[in-house]
Design an enzyme around this catalytic site. Structure first.
Site, PDB file in Angstrom:
ATOM      1  N   SER A 134       0.872  -1.174   0.000  1.00 34.33           N
ATOM      2  CA  SER A 134       0.000   0.000   0.000  1.00 34.33           C
ATOM      3  C   SER A 134       0.902   1.215   0.000  1.00 34.33           C
ATOM      4  O   SER A 134       2.085   1.118   0.368  1.00 34.33           O
ATOM      5  CB  SER A 134      -0.872   0.000   1.265  1.00 34.33           C
ATOM      6  N   TYR A 147      -1.665   0.419  10.727  1.00 31.17           N
ATOM      7  CA  TYR A 147      -1.683  -0.085   9.355  1.00 31.17           C
ATOM      8  C   TYR A 147      -0.391   0.251   8.631  1.00 31.17           C
ATOM      9  O   TYR A 147       0.194  -0.604   7.949  1.00 31.17           O
ATOM     10  CB  TYR A 147      -2.889   0.499   8.619  1.00 31.17           C
TER      11      TYR A 147
END
Length: 247
Positions: A134, A147
Site C-alpha cells: 500500500s 496499518y
C-alpha cells in the site's frame, strides 16, 4: 506473454477477486484463496479458477494449501494480496487487538504463505512473489500508525526477500496502491460504518480494483528477466497519503 499458474490470496473480494478475473482472462491458471468459501465458489464458477478456502493466519491451513498446490501441479506465481486495515485511531487511543490483527494478517500471513510456496516457485525456474502492500508502506498519516507499521513491515519482508534470493530464478515485486474504492476495505476499517467508509472516496475518482489488477497483470507478464521492484499507483487526485484534491 508470461502465462503460468498463480495463487492469489484474499481472492474473495476487491483487488484479489479482480486479479483472479484479470489473470483468468489473460489465460492463466489460478488458485483463488480466501476464508469465505461461498464467495470463492461463486468466483470459481464465474472465471474457471480453482477455489481453495483457507485462513492464512492458521499455519495448518497454509500447510494444506501448499500440499494442494504441489499435488495439483505446482505454481509459477504467488500474489500475496490478503490484508486489511482495522481502525483509524491515534496512537494514544489505538486498539492493541486491532494492531495485532493487522500484523497477523498483513505481515505474518504473507510470511507464512511465501515460506510455504517458495520452494515450488524456485523449482518452477520462473517464479514470482508479488506482494500487494500500500502507499501506507511508503509514508505515515494521522491515525494510521497500526496499518502503516504493518505495511512497512510487509514491504521490508518483500525487499529483504529480493536481496536474499539473488541468483535464483524468482522475481520479487511490490505493488503499492493508494486509495482504491472496493466493497469492503474502508467498511471493514470502520467496523461496518457505511457512511464513514463512503466519505473516504467522496469528491474525487479513486482507483477501482480492476485498475490495480491491471497493474498486477502487467508486472507478472513482463519477460522473466524484467523485475518490477516497486510500483506505486494512485488516483490522479491523490498526490500523497495526506493530500487529495476533492471537489
Amino acid at each position: 506473454m508470461n502465462i503460468g499458474r498463480a495463487v492469489v490470496t484474499g481472492a474473495s473480494s476487491g483487488i484479489g477477486a479482480a486479479t483472479v478475473r484479470r489473470l483468468r482472462a489473460d489465460g492463466w491458471e489460478v488458485v483463488a484463496v480466501a476464508r469465505r468459501a461461498d464467495r470463492l465458489e461463486a468466483l470459481a464458477a464465474e472465471t474457471g479458477a480453482v477455489a481453495f478456502a483457507a485462513d492464512l493466519t492458521v499455519q495448518e491451513d497454509v500447510d494444506r494449501l501448499a500440499a494442494f498446490v504441489e499435488e495439483s501441479g505446482g505454481l509459477t506465481s504467488l500474489v500475496n494480496n490478503a490484508g486489511g486495515a482495522f481502525g483509524l485511531e491515534p496512537v494514544a487511543e489505538a486498539s492493541l487487538e486491532d494492531w495485532r490483527r493487522m500484523y497477523e494478517l498483513n505481515v505474518l500471513g504473507t510470511l507464512r504463505v511465501t515460506q510455504a510456496l517458495l520452494p515450488m516457485l524456485t523449482a518452477s525456474g520462473r517464479g514470482d512473489v508479488l506482494v500487494l502492500t500500500s502507499t501506507a508502506a511508503h509514508g505515515p498519516y494521522e491515525g494510521g500508525a497500526g496499518y502503516t507499521g504493518a505495511k512497512h513491515a510487509e514491504r521490508m519482508l518483500t525487499t529483504t526477500l529480493r536481496l536474499e534470493l539473488i541468483g535464483r530464478p524468482v522475481r520479487v515485486m511490490e505493488v503499492a496502491p493508494g486509495a482504491v474504492a472496493t466493497e469492503e476495505f474502508s467498511l471493514v476499517r470502520f467496523g461496518g460504518d457505511a457512511e464513514r467508509a463512503a466519505k473516504v472516496y467522496e469528491g474525487y475518482e479513486p482507483l477501482a480494483a480492476a485498475d490495480v489488477a491491471d497493474v498486477i497483470a502487467f508486472a507478472l507478464s513482463r519477460p522473466h528477466h524484467v523485475n518490477i521492484d516497486t510500483l506505486v499507483v494512485r488516483p490522479r487526485a491523490q498526490v500523497s497519503n495526506t493530500q487529495t484534491a476533492r471537489s
